[in-house]
Design a protein around this motif. Structure first.
Motif, PDB file in Angstrom:
ATOM      1  N   ARG A 224       0.835  -1.206   0.000  1.00 45.26           N
ATOM      2  CA  ARG A 224       0.000   0.000   0.000  1.00 45.26           C
ATOM      3  C   ARG A 224       0.865   1.250   0.000  1.00 45.26           C
ATOM      4  N   THR A 225       1.408   1.546  -1.143  1.00 42.68           N
ATOM      5  CA  THR A 225       2.292   2.702  -1.284  1.00 42.68           C
ATOM      6  C   THR A 225       1.463   3.947  -1.594  1.00 42.68           C
ATOM      7  N   GLY A 226       2.119   5.095  -1.463  1.00 42.80           N
ATOM      8  CA  GLY A 226       1.464   6.339  -1.849  1.00 42.80           C
ATOM      9  C   GLY A 226       0.677   7.016  -0.758  1.00 42.80           C
ATOM     10  N   ASN A 227       0.586   6.422   0.440  1.00 47.66           N
ATOM     11  CA  ASN A 227      -0.157   7.101   1.511  1.00 47.66           C
ATOM     12  C   ASN A 227       0.782   7.964   2.350  1.00 47.66           C
ATOM     13  N   TYR A 228       0.200   8.644   3.328  1.00 48.42           N
ATOM     14  CA  TYR A 228       0.946   9.614   4.139  1.00 48.42           C
ATOM     15  C   TYR A 228       2.090   8.961   4.900  1.00 48.42           C
ATOM     16  N   PHE A 229       1.863   7.759   5.440  1.00 42.25           N
ATOM     17  CA  PHE A 229       2.877   7.086   6.255  1.00 42.25           C
ATOM     18  C   PHE A 229       4.106   6.725   5.426  1.00 42.25           C
TER      19      PHE A 229
ATOM     20  N   HIS B 259      -7.641   8.000  17.326  1.00 40.35           N
ATOM     21  CA  HIS B 259      -7.430   7.748  15.909  1.00 40.35           C
ATOM     22  C   HIS B 259      -6.607   6.467  15.710  1.00 40.35           C
ATOM     23  N   THR B 260      -7.309   5.413  15.316  1.00 42.04           N
ATOM     24  CA  THR B 260      -6.650   4.110  15.124  1.00 42.04           C
ATOM     25  C   THR B 260      -6.823   3.599  13.696  1.00 42.04           C
ATOM     26  N   ASN B 261      -7.264   4.473  12.808  1.00 40.48           N
ATOM     27  CA  ASN B 261      -7.605   4.011  11.461  1.00 40.48           C
ATOM     28  C   ASN B 261      -6.399   3.497  10.681  1.00 40.48           C
ATOM     29  N   HIS B 262      -5.211   4.081  10.908  1.00 38.03           N
ATOM     30  CA  HIS B 262      -4.026   3.620  10.180  1.00 38.03           C
ATOM     31  C   HIS B 262      -3.665   2.192  10.575  1.00 38.03           C
ATOM     32  N   LEU B 263      -3.653   1.908  11.868  1.00 40.23           N
ATOM     33  CA  LEU B 263      -3.358   0.553  12.323  1.00 40.23           C
ATOM     34  C   LEU B 263      -4.434  -0.411  11.829  1.00 40.23           C
ATOM     35  N   TYR B 264      -5.677   0.012  11.895  1.00 39.82           N
ATOM     36  CA  TYR B 264      -6.788  -0.816  11.431  1.00 39.82           C
ATOM     37  C   TYR B 264      -6.615  -1.184   9.948  1.00 39.82           C
TER      38      TYR B 264
ATOM     39  N   SER C  81       9.930   6.670   9.636  1.00 35.55           N
ATOM     40  CA  SER C  81       9.611   5.450  10.386  1.00 35.55           C
ATOM     41  C   SER C  81       9.145   4.341   9.451  1.00 35.55           C
ATOM     42  N   CYS C  82       8.376   4.697   8.424  1.00 40.11           N
ATOM     43  CA  CYS C  82       7.914   3.701   7.456  1.00 40.11           C
ATOM     44  C   CYS C  82       9.091   3.123   6.686  1.00 40.11           C
TER      45      CYS C  82
ATOM     46  N   GLY D 258       6.298   2.679  15.199  1.00 39.60           N
ATOM     47  CA  GLY D 258       6.519   3.483  14.011  1.00 39.60           C
ATOM     48  C   GLY D 258       5.353   4.427  13.752  1.00 39.60           C
ATOM     49  N   LEU D 259       4.128   3.931  13.919  1.00 35.82           N
ATOM     50  CA  LEU D 259       2.942   4.780  13.770  1.00 35.82           C
ATOM     51  C   LEU D 259       2.887   5.851  14.859  1.00 35.82           C
ATOM     52  N   TYR D 260       3.235   5.461  16.086  1.00 37.60           N
ATOM     53  CA  TYR D 260       3.234   6.422  17.190  1.00 37.60           C
ATOM     54  C   TYR D 260       4.217   7.554  16.933  1.00 37.60           C
ATOM     55  N   LYS D 261       5.412   7.203  16.461  1.00 37.59           N
ATOM     56  CA  LYS D 261       6.448   8.215  16.272  1.00 37.59           C
ATOM     57  C   LYS D 261       6.016   9.284  15.289  1.00 37.59           C
ATOM     58  N   GLU D 262       5.234   8.892  14.284  1.00 35.72           N
ATOM     59  CA  GLU D 262       4.789   9.859  13.271  1.00 35.72           C
ATOM     60  C   GLU D 262       3.443  10.492  13.618  1.00 35.72           C
ATOM     61  N   GLY D 263       2.946  10.215  14.828  1.00 41.32           N
ATOM     62  CA  GLY D 263       1.681  10.811  15.254  1.00 41.32           C
ATOM     63  C   GLY D 263       0.465  10.247  14.544  1.00 41.32           C
TER      64      GLY D 263
END
Length: 393
Positions: free
Chosen positions: A180-185, A232-237, A190-191, A221-226
């Motif tokens: 899943r490339t191209g997203n904010y993370f 807000h847990t949608n990224h991990l989900y 960290s990504c 890694g998600l935590y470090k980038e806020g």
């Protein structure tokens, strides 16, 4: 026993598959959102998790955890050997409520060690008591049992999820990250670090603790980038989802989407009880207090006939660090009728104009706050003009 020997004794008794969980429970998500300068144990543990996945061994993470516990034990000794001095802040405010990073670490370690069948060292117990006394933290419930709320709720929720995930589920998360490339993370450092890690199903299956380490490494890694917090847990989900109808994300959708109440006690309830023109108000107060204290297991603070100044002082108190460990704040206002409270342009409590909800948004760290106004024990004549029972708008 020296801090080093004491720390070695603790860590040596912990199995490899439990080391990453013990380390993760000591963390504060807010402290992970920085540049990783190595200035505190959060940075060091985060780097150790990454190195453990890269080297495919728990040795470095075990050593780092041991060093962190050594530092915490040394801070305990410093605190116990330091006599309390006159504080300028206390002179002006009457309170010195700030909790420093190692104050919180001591409180957390004292709660974590018994979960892994580790004996709590005397220095930690004594420093724990001193911190709670100085900062006025009620560490015991009404029955004299230790409260369990120093490990933050979101950390406990993520531990629950990690324990239930399979090796295949965690491996799928890294596969999704690559696809899943191209997203904010993907634009963040960290990504890029996570993408460099070689996470395979066989390693997660055969190396004890590697599944837990890989999951927590991803989360940090998600935590470090806020990109992850309690709300807000949608990224991990999204990264836990896959093409199967019943995937890991579906199993934990409720845990990820709800504001978890995992602490004991789960929250604090402030009851504002206005007695004016309310016969039987004590009975109302007793019932509400009993409900929250006995059924919901909340800490309860009843306040009779509060003035505007009383309400302001209570809201300011909720901002203190000593109250940051609660998951939820409940405000119950018991009044004679709804008309006084809900009339347009007015917010009245105890006969004075008071705007309770407007103070609450400034709480840090943010609590899940609910404000509820009850009309109770009023007579028919008290209901308002036309003697019709007012409705909540």
């Amino acid at each position: 026993m020296t801090p080093l020997s004491c720390s070695m004794k603790i860590v040596e008794s912990v199995a490899d598959n439990a080391i990453p969980t013990m380390a993760f429970l000591l963390l504060d998500p807010k402290k992970m959102q920085n540049e990783g300068t190595g200035i505190n144990y959060h940075d060091k543990l985060r780097d150790a998790f990454q190195l453990a996945v890269k080297d495919k061994t728990m040795d470095n993470l075990r050593t780092c955890l041991q060093q962190c516990i050594v530092t915490i034990l040394e801070k305990c000794q410093e605190k116990l050997n330091t006599k309390k001095s006159v504080s300028l802040m206390r002179n002006f405010t009457g309170k010195d409520s700030k909790l420093y990073i190692y104050d919180e670490a001591i409180l957390r370690l004292k709660e974590v060690l018994p979960q892994f069948s580790c004996q709590v060292p005397k220095d930690i117990k004594d420093a724990f008591k001193k911190i709670c006394k100085e900062k006025e933290i009620p560490a015991e419930d009404d029955y004299g049992k230790d409260k369990e709320f120093f490990v933050l709720s979101e950390i406990k929720t993520l531990r629950k999820i990690c324990d239930a995930l399979s090796e295949e589920d965690v491996c799928q998360m890294y596969d999704n990250l690559r696809k899943r490339t191209g997203n904010y993370f993907h634009e963040k450092a960290s990504c890029k670090t996570l993408l460099q890690l070689n996470v395979s199903f066989s390693d997660l299956k055969n190396i004890k603790g590697m599944k837990e380490t890989s999951f927590y490494c991803f989360v940090m890694g998600l935590y470090k980038e806020g990109l992850l917090n309690r709300v807000h847990t949608n990224h991990l989900y999204d990264y836990m989802k896959n093409k199967h109808e019943m995937d890991a994300a579906s199993d934990f959708k409720v845990d990820l989407n709800l504001y978890s109440l995992t602490s004991k006690p789960p929250g604090i309830c402030i009851i504002f009880n206005v007695e004016k023109n309310r016969q039987g108000s004590d009975c109302d107060l007793k019932k509400v207090e009993e409900l929250f204290r006995e059924t919901f297991m909340y800490d309860v603070v009843p306040v009779k006939n509060p003035t505007r100044q009383d309400v302001r002082m209570i809201i300011e108190e909720l901002k203190a660090d000593r109250n940051k460990f609660y998951d939820r704040g409940e405000f119950k206002a018991l009044r004679r009728s709804f008309t006084d409270w809900w009339r347009p342009g007015r917010r009245v409590l105890g006969g004075e104009r008071t705007q309770i909800p407007l103070f609450i948004m400034n709480l840090s760290p943010p609590l899940s706050i609910r404000v509820h106004v009850e009309s109770a024990r009023g007579t028919h004549e008290d209901w308002g003009e036309g003697n019709e029972r007012p409705t909540k708008q």
